[in-house]
Design a protein around this motif. Structure first.
Motif, mmCIF file in Angstrom:
data_model
loop_
_atom_site.group_PDB
_atom_site.id
_atom_site.type_symbol
_atom_site.label_atom_id
_atom_site.label_comp_id
_atom_site.label_asym_id
_atom_site.label_seq_id
_atom_site.Cartn_x
_atom_site.Cartn_y
_atom_site.Cartn_z
ATOM 1 N N ALA A 94 0.828 -1.199 0.000
ATOM 2 C CA ALA A 94 0.000 0.000 0.000
ATOM 3 C C ALA A 94 0.861 1.248 0.000
ATOM 4 N N GLU A 95 0.655 2.111 -0.977
ATOM 5 C CA GLU A 95 1.417 3.354 -1.060
ATOM 6 C C GLU A 95 1.056 4.278 0.101
ATOM 7 N N ALA A 96 1.919 5.267 0.319
ATOM 8 C CA ALA A 96 1.695 6.253 1.368
ATOM 9 C C ALA A 96 2.282 7.578 0.911
ATOM 10 N N PRO A 97 1.775 8.675 1.444
ATOM 11 C CA PRO A 97 2.380 9.968 1.110
ATOM 12 C C PRO A 97 3.863 9.930 1.440
ATOM 13 N N GLU A 98 4.696 10.368 0.522
ATOM 14 C CA GLU A 98 6.139 10.269 0.701
ATOM 15 C C GLU A 98 6.680 11.376 1.592
ATOM 16 N N PRO A 101 11.186 14.396 -9.077
ATOM 17 C CA PRO A 101 9.864 13.819 -8.800
ATOM 18 C C PRO A 101 9.960 12.576 -7.931
ATOM 19 N N PRO A 102 8.876 12.216 -7.256
ATOM 20 C CA PRO A 102 8.876 10.996 -6.431
ATOM 21 C C PRO A 102 8.993 9.742 -7.283
ATOM 22 N N ALA A 121 11.387 4.283 -15.630
ATOM 23 C CA ALA A 121 12.760 4.005 -15.201
ATOM 24 C C ALA A 121 13.788 4.479 -16.218
ATOM 25 N N PHE A 122 13.445 4.432 -17.495
ATOM 26 C CA PHE A 122 14.403 4.780 -18.543
ATOM 27 C C PHE A 122 14.571 6.295 -18.703
ATOM 28 N N ASP A 123 13.716 7.053 -18.035
ATOM 29 C CA ASP A 123 13.842 8.511 -18.051
ATOM 30 C C ASP A 123 14.349 9.048 -16.716
ATOM 31 N N ARG A 124 14.701 8.150 -15.803
ATOM 32 C CA ARG A 124 15.257 8.532 -14.501
ATOM 33 C C ARG A 124 16.740 8.194 -14.492
ATOM 34 N N GLN A 146 10.260 -0.391 -7.861
ATOM 35 C CA GLN A 146 9.749 0.858 -8.424
ATOM 36 C C GLN A 146 10.809 1.948 -8.563
ATOM 37 N N GLY A 147 11.929 1.839 -7.843
ATOM 38 C CA GLY A 147 12.953 2.874 -7.900
ATOM 39 C C GLY A 147 13.934 2.720 -9.048
#
Length: 373
Positions: free
Chosen positions: A64-68, A78-79, A157-160, A244-245
């Protein structure tokens, strides 16, 4: 999306139960919240009713995601993107990642295959030296496979990239939380050294990297584990989570994360052996000298970030679980800084700061007060 995430955080168990019922048309017998790492994302193990669909496993992991926490990344960056579609891409290319049974991006939840509790960090601690070497050999073999994946449309990922802004952010956090870099002069030493590293990083080949390829995010599983997508051939006991990172980085990056991991401190001979095995298999196959130089440079930034984060977590978040890893992180930092300074005198002042911090309650200790910039 942010409002939905905030709402589901208030009652993770009830949210998971209703999401499973709606998306998998089965009932949940139990939900157990799992201890997370240092991020705010929540995880729970979900037991399905025993009479559930035969195509479903007995347990799932709810992510579950959460506010970062905006303090964990530099301004203007960006996150992290969502788990999909990078997970799906890695699955498609045959990498060992968890199956996705259901997901809702707006609600910030994924129901994933359950790899169990046997992370590489746990298993390695109970293994013999030869068993540990075999596991790390399998883990390292995943890195060339990741780096062979070419750009895919729609995959963030390829743009980070590991860029100068992130390096400067790491430098400031490292100076503030880990070193006795008091005043603007000390801060400037660290920032200038990390800027030099950024120049090297940006000039290196850029390949897809997991970004957090460490033992806590690698799991040792058996061949029949149904958490792995059926499309993947199990040729390794190692599987990856926390995907995801992913971003673009030099070929050495993921290997630094794993082989300089503070959770499992490998011997110098083991690190050298794994590097000798995997380096020629990398798509760019850096020569040994180039590889070693960038490996040490990235060790400084990676372990500097980790060390600062461990101290920040203890002081600001009240999370002291990672204090025990401070000495290992500092040993890696000091060894890398010493080697780099011997090759390039521009890093001599940084090496001195790291050395001095060990004897003055800084990098080598669990002292938690940051210095004043």
């Amino acid at each position: 999306m942010a409002q939905k995430i905030a709402e589901q955080m208030q009652s993770l168990e009830s949210f998971v139960r209703s999401f499973v019922q709606a998306n998998l048309e089965t009932r949940v017998s139990r939900v157990e919240k799992l201890a997370g790492a240092l991020g705010r994302r929540q995880f729970a193990r979900v037991w399905l009713e025993s009479d559930t669909d035969a195509n479903l496993p007995a347990t799932l992991i709810a992510r579950a995601e959460a506010p970062e926490d905006p303090q964990r990344r530099p301004a203007g960056i960006p996150p992290e993107p969502p788990l999909e579609p990078i997970r799906a891409l890695l699955e498609e290319r045959g990498l060992p990642v968890p199956r996705c049974f259901a997901a809702d991006r707006d609600a910030g939840i994924d129901l994933l295959g359950d790899f169990g509790d046997d992370s590489l960090s746990v298993v390695a601690a109970a293994s013999t030296a030869s068993e540990r070497d075999a596991l790390y050999r399998e883990a390292c073999a995943l890195v060339p496979r990741l780096q062979q994946i070419d750009r895919a449309p729609g995959v963030a990922a390829f743009d980070r990239q590991l860029d100068a802004a992130q390096m400067d952010y790491k430098a400031q956090r490292f100076a503030q939380w880990s070193l006795r870099a008091t005043g603007s002069a000390g801060m400037q030493v660290v920032r200038e050294a990390f800027s030099l590293i950024a120049d090297e990083v940006l000039g290196a080949p850029q390949r897809l990297a997991h970004r957090d390829f460490q033992s806590a995010n690698l799991f040792v599983i058996d061949a029949g584990n149904d958490a792995t997508p059926p499309t993947i051939q199990r040729d390794s006991r190692i599987a990856m989570i926390d995907l995801q990172g992913a971003f673009m980085a030099p070929p050495e990056y993921d290997l630094v994360c794993l082989l300089r991991d503070s959770y499992v401190e490998l011997s110098a001979s083991s690190v050298a052996a794994r590097i000798a095995e995997v380096r020629p298999l990398l798509p760019d196959a850096p020569d040994p000298e180039t590889f070693s130089h960038r490996f040490d440079l990235l060790t400084l930034t990676r372990k500097g970030k980790d060390h600062a984060l461990y101290r920040y977590a203890a002081a600001e978040l009240g999370d002291r679980r990672y204090r025990k890893y401070l000495p290992a992180a500092h040993r890696a930092l000091l060894a890398a800084a010493t080697r780099i300074a011997a090759r390039d005198r521009r890093f001599a002042l940084l090496a001195e700061l790291i050395t001095e911090a060990a004897s003055g309650g800084g990098a080598g200790s669990d002292a938690e007060k940051p210095c004043e910039p």
